[in-house]
Design an enzyme around this catalytic site. Structure first.
Site: not given
Ligand code: ACM
Length: 521
Positions: A177, A248, A312
């Protein structure tokens, strides 16, 4: 007084409880039919520390582990268990069914049997029961984020055992991440050398201006991950690896900035929480990087599903990037908003060519190729939309399965992700409907533990349990009246205590009204 009905978690599909018990003792021997040996090994491994019982094999043993591929109706994970005062018979059509049945036998023993320490003097009684047990959902998962806070592999092995006890069959490892990269990749050594360490961590929720000033680091070795896979396989748990892309990815970009969308920029491994604007570029080297990383993943993890994140993904950097504009034009896309789907589609094809199932988080309004398994999290509606698009779906709606939220509204709760309360009942109630009229398939459900608020093993235990037990109960058994389910979960607390799990509250159960109209967490 008759002994009370065993409070198993998950509850079995059918259970008949009879008077009497079978006693396991130092002379109890086990008859093992061909192919059932790994189940016998697991049984011995799991009960030896507390009981010291050897459970030697013998052709006429009263305790029978029988693998019978001809048994119908039990599927891959189902089993039948008959315990009378002088015999135990565990039967399944597949080895995995025997592994599930062994966890039931562990739960039928006194809770002390789960202890890691010798417990002399406890009578190892198994109540007389007749059980037929088949899971309702094929996918009963737990995602652990080891990127925000790293946990050593010994901790992961302990979690595999906890999952197996609850018949949870998937451990999704969120390995990368913005805040950390935990996976070794030989062709990109800086991923772990640079991306595996951040200078400090934000204190409090996203947007806070407080930092702890303490470096945080950790990476796994190739050997550790392979051993973990072997360990999990012996317990019937699949490790699903997750490598995030194209968002991410800031830890990767701190190591290899040239893979980003902004040429010449240098970045740190992110010390904040929240959604970072920084994303991979869409030039060929960025896609080649992802393919190389995934080839390493495929080599270590045999799981059919390979998760490539996809959640995201802001488009601000692509909107300002000449390379992204070129890509949009060359591929005939309408704009930066279509690049995420294009990116995941390209990488998904790489996985499919290698016989794996690409898996990604479902985002609003997207269209991934139907071969993708998607995990829906933002909105319950997304599960139905994804099924209609023909996807296999794992449901993880955040208001029922995100275990980083507090489990009660009590001011005594430790700091947690703000914005919702996910209480025991909300988790147990989570049971999205399948829709057989669609081309898709609801595989099951999964709990998520993002670890911004879980820096230590004790924090993870506290957030994971008992809520994960509630998810496992519902996903395996299906609905039962809440007072009964709650009583079983509460009784199960004795087992968690014997295992040393530093779990959260069962009682008092404080109902929290769920607010409507929240689209994202
Ligand atoms: C998430 O909660 N961004 C999958």
């Amino acid at each position: 007084m008759p002994a009370s009905r065993p409070a198993l978690v998950p509850a079995p599909t059918q259970l008949t409880h009879r008077p009497g018990h079978f006693t396991l003792g130092p002379h109890t021997t086990v008859r093992i039919t061909p192919g059932a040996e790994p189940a016998a090994t697991l049984l011995r491994t799991l009960i030896a520390p507390a009981t010291g019982l050897p459970l030697h094999p013998a052709p006429d043993g009263p305790f029978v582990l029988a693998l019978d591929p001809g048994l119908g109706g039990l599927g891959t994970e189902g089993y039948g268990l008959t315990i009378s005062h002088d015999a135990v018979l565990l039967r399944a059509a597949h080895l995995t069914g025997l592994l599930r049945g062994i966890q039931t036998i562990r739960q039928l023993l006194p809770a002390e049997a789960l202890s890691h320490r010798a417990r002399p003097g406890v009578p190892w009684h198994l109540p007389c029961v007749e059980i037929t047990d088949v899971p309702r959902r094929a996918w009963r998962g737990f995602m652990l984020d080891v990127a925000r806070h790293f946990q050593p592999v010994a901790f992961l092995r302990r979690y595999v055992d906890l999952l197996a006890l609850h018949k949870v069959n998937v451990l999704q490892l969120h390995l990368t991440d913005d805040q950390g990269w935990r996976l070794p990749v030989a062709d990109y050594p800086l991923l772990t050398e640079v991306g595996g360490r951040r200078a400090q961590s934000m204190v409090g929720p996203a947007g806070s201006d407080v930092f702890d000033g303490m470096p945080h680091e950790g990476t796994y070795t190739d050997g550790e991950l392979r051993d973990l896979v072997t360990y999990a396989t012996a317990r019937g748990v699949t490790i699903v690896p997750e490598v995030e892309m194209p968002g991410h990815t800031r830890a990767a970009l701190a190591a290899y900035p040239e893979l980003g969308a902004v040429p010449g920029r240098r970045l740190d491994v992110w010390t904040h929480w929240g959604v970072c604007d920084t994303v991979l570029g869409v030039h060929d080297p960025a896609l080649d990087f992802c393919r190389t990383v995934l080839d390493t993943v495929l080599d270590i993890f045999p799981s059919p599903h390979v998760h490539i994140g996809g959640d995201e993904c802001p488009t601000t950097e692509w909107a300002a990037s000449a390379a992204a504009r070129e890509r949009i034009e060359a591929e005939g896309l309408s704009g930066p908003g279509e690049l995420r789907g294009w990116f995941l589609g390209r990488i998904g094809a790489h996985l499919m060519e290698r016989g794996r199932i690409p898996t990604a988080w479902a985002e609003t309004g997207e269209s991934l190729p139907p071969e993708f398994t998607v995990m829906t999290w933002r909105d319950p509606e997304h599960t139905q939309v994804a099924l209609k698009r023909g996807h296999a779906v794992v449901s993880g709606h955040y208001k029922a399965t995100y275990l980083d939220y507090a489990q009660s509204a009590s001011p005594a709760e430790p700091p947690a992700q703000p914005g919702a309360v996910v209480d025991l009942r909300a988790v147990h109630d989570h049971d999205p409907p399948d829709d057989p009229t669609t081309g898709g398939e609801l595989l099951g459900v999964q709990a998520q533990l993002w670890t911004e608020f879980a820096p230590t093993a004790a924090h993870v235990d506290y957030l994971a349990f008992p809520r994960l037990a509630a998810l496992a109960d519902r996903a395996w058994h299906g609905a039962s009246p809440w007072p009964l389910a709650r009583a079983r979960l509460t009784a199960h607390g004795a087992r968690l205590a014997a295992l040393g799990v530093r779990h959260g509250p069962f009682d008092p159960y404080i109902p929290v009204p769920h607010r409507s109209g929240e689209e994202s967490r």
